[in-house]
Enzyme design. Structure first.
Site, mmCIF file in Angstrom:
data_model
loop_
_atom_site.group_PDB
_atom_site.id
_atom_site.type_symbol
_atom_site.label_atom_id
_atom_site.label_comp_id
_atom_site.label_asym_id
_atom_site.label_seq_id
_atom_site.Cartn_x
_atom_site.Cartn_y
_atom_site.Cartn_z
ATOM 1 N N ARG A 25 0.798 -1.222 0.000
ATOM 2 C CA ARG A 25 0.000 0.000 0.000
ATOM 3 C C ARG A 25 0.831 1.273 0.000
ATOM 4 N NH1 ARG A 25 -3.433 -3.788 2.206
ATOM 5 N NH2 ARG A 25 -1.454 -4.573 2.886
ATOM 6 N N THR A 26 1.772 1.363 0.934
ATOM 7 C CA THR A 26 2.458 2.641 1.124
ATOM 8 C C THR A 26 3.284 3.008 -0.104
ATOM 9 O OG1 THR A 26 2.519 2.149 3.474
ATOM 10 C CG2 THR A 26 3.934 3.924 2.722
ATOM 11 N N LYS A 69 24.889 -5.381 -2.164
ATOM 12 C CA LYS A 69 26.352 -5.553 -2.198
ATOM 13 C C LYS A 69 26.994 -4.895 -0.974
ATOM 14 C CE LYS A 69 26.409 -5.157 -7.241
ATOM 15 N NZ LYS A 69 26.732 -4.186 -8.293
ATOM 16 N N ARG A 80 11.328 4.015 3.574
ATOM 17 C CA ARG A 80 10.896 2.964 4.513
ATOM 18 C C ARG A 80 12.110 2.115 4.842
ATOM 19 N NH1 ARG A 80 5.701 -0.900 4.634
ATOM 20 N NH2 ARG A 80 4.895 1.094 5.356
ATOM 21 N N HIS A 132 5.191 6.098 11.535
ATOM 22 C CA HIS A 132 4.639 6.023 10.182
ATOM 23 C C HIS A 132 3.657 7.196 10.042
ATOM 24 C CE1 HIS A 132 3.342 4.465 6.463
ATOM 25 N NE2 HIS A 132 2.932 3.266 6.803
HETATM 26 C C1 NCD Z 1 1.706 -0.917 8.263
HETATM 27 C C2 NCD Z 1 3.205 -0.766 8.260
HETATM 28 O O1 NCD Z 1 3.889 -1.238 7.359
HETATM 29 O O2 NCD Z 1 3.672 -0.143 9.179
HETATM 30 N N1 NCD Z 1 1.136 -1.072 7.030
HETATM 31 C C3 NCD Z 1 0.966 0.000 6.222
HETATM 32 O O3 NCD Z 1 1.820 0.825 6.052
HETATM 33 N N2 NCD Z 1 -0.244 0.127 5.648
HETATM 34 C C4 NCD Z 1 1.205 -1.793 9.303
HETATM 35 C C5 NCD Z 1 1.644 -3.218 9.327
HETATM 36 O O4 NCD Z 1 2.582 -3.641 8.673
HETATM 37 O O5 NCD Z 1 1.025 -3.958 10.089
#
Ligand code: NCD
Length: 323
Positions: free
Chosen positions: A62-63, A90, A112, A140
């Site tokens: 999703r993100t 590497k 991320r 997040h």
């Molecule tokens: C979350 C995450 O990756 O922090 N998901 C997301 O970004 N929609 C929550 C999760 O992984 O449970």
């Protein structure tokens, strides 16, 4: 709506970086931008010539796609960088990766990373803006913004809204960012979890803490279920999955104890049958799919505002003829 003199800080690393005015600016801008999604041509020229890099060291569905769609709808150039298949495998360091992206002229880096604090480090090495898209078990912030946006659009307010955040709070960056943002926005948050899934120091968070889901549900306008994050668990945090679901899972029987117009949220990905029953995830109270759609508008707003945009009323209309 007017937003006098409000500008975002250079980076969005933590939900705590946002004042109440800043957070409302993002939500109001996202509301304007959401209208773009309803048009046949979903594109605005706003970030033409700017480069957004998606730097993802951890898996994401999703993100990552949501940031990509958001940047493309604003006409930015998007570079998707995932650690797999890059020189990171590497052994290239985060710093050298950052400097490479910097040399390519990234205006914003969406990061991320499995390590808490990685986007903060990155912000020291990059001239552009850094957006934290999830760092370890830490934060997040754009998820919290899209969750707040979803609550406001479903329930009409955030002030004094009673929000229960339930489950694996210990490993959840979503929980921490939501508690910070929602308290800034005047909601009353309660985190609900077994004692083993609460972080040390939770008593200092701006929220209430409970171990009793059945006691909290009838007093909640919003219940946000968290994924049990097995990939971050190196010990036994609860006896069995069945036992966890029985005490902390949301099934139809429990959902029936919520007030009439209460909503059920989940950031995804879900473990259906563990923290949330399939019939709850697919019910009319569930906002799970809406959250994904809102994620695009909110991330458009964040990129737009970080890269120098000011609040424009009826922006969608204003951009229509140039797009
Ligand atoms: C979350 C995450 O990756 O922090 N998901 C997301 O970004 N929609 C929550 C999760 O992984 O449970």
């Amino acid at each position: 709506m007017t937003h006098p003199q409000t500008a975002l800080p250079q980076h969005l690393l933590s939900a705590a970086d946002l004042s109440r005015d800043n957070a409302l600016l993002v939500l109001d801008t996202a509301e304007e931008l959401a209208r773009v999604a309803d048009r046949p041509i979903k594109k605005l020229p706003t970030l033409r010539g700017r480069t957004v890099v998606n730097l993802f060291f951890e898996d994401s569905t999703r993100t990552r796609t949501s940031f990509e769609v958001a940047a493309k709808r604003l006409s930015a150039d998007v570079i998707n960088f995932s650690a797999k298949g890059s020189s990171v495998s590497k052994g290239e360091s985060l710093k050298d990766t950052a400097l490479t992206l910097e040399a390519m002229g990234a205006d914003a880096v969406v990061c991320r990373h499995g390590a808490s604090g990685a986007p903060h480090r990155l912000a020291h090495w990059i001239r552009g803006s850094v957006v934290n898209a999830g760092d370890g078990t830490h934060e997040h912030p754009t998820q919290a913004l899209l969750d707040a946006f979803t609550m406001r659009s479903r329930l009409g307010r955030l002030e004094a809204l009673r929000v229960a955040i339930v489950g694996d709070v210990l490993h959840s960056r979503v929980a921490r960012s939501n508690v910070l943002l929602l308290s800034t926005l005047g909601a009353e948050v309660t985190v609900v979890a077994p004692p083993t899934l609460l972080p040390v120091g939770v008593e200092h968070w701006p929220c209430a803490v409970s171990y009793d889901l059945d006691g909290v549900l009838p007093k909640s306008d919003v219940v946000m279920m968290l994924r049990v994050q097995r990939e971050r668990m190196y010990g036994g945090f609860f006896p069995t999955t069945r036992e966890y679901s029985r005490r902390y899972g949301l099934d139809a029987r429990r959902m029936a104890t919520l007030p009439d117009d209460a909503i059920v949220m989940h950031p995804g990905p879900m473990n259906r049958g563990v923290e949330i029953a399939a019939e709850v995830a697919d019910s009319v109270r569930s906002t799970i799919v809406e959250q994904v759609a809102n994620g695009v508008s909110v991330r458009m707003a964040v990129l737009y505002l970080l890269l120098g945009g000011a609040f424009v009323s009826d922006m969608a209309g204003a951009g229509a003829d140039v797009a």
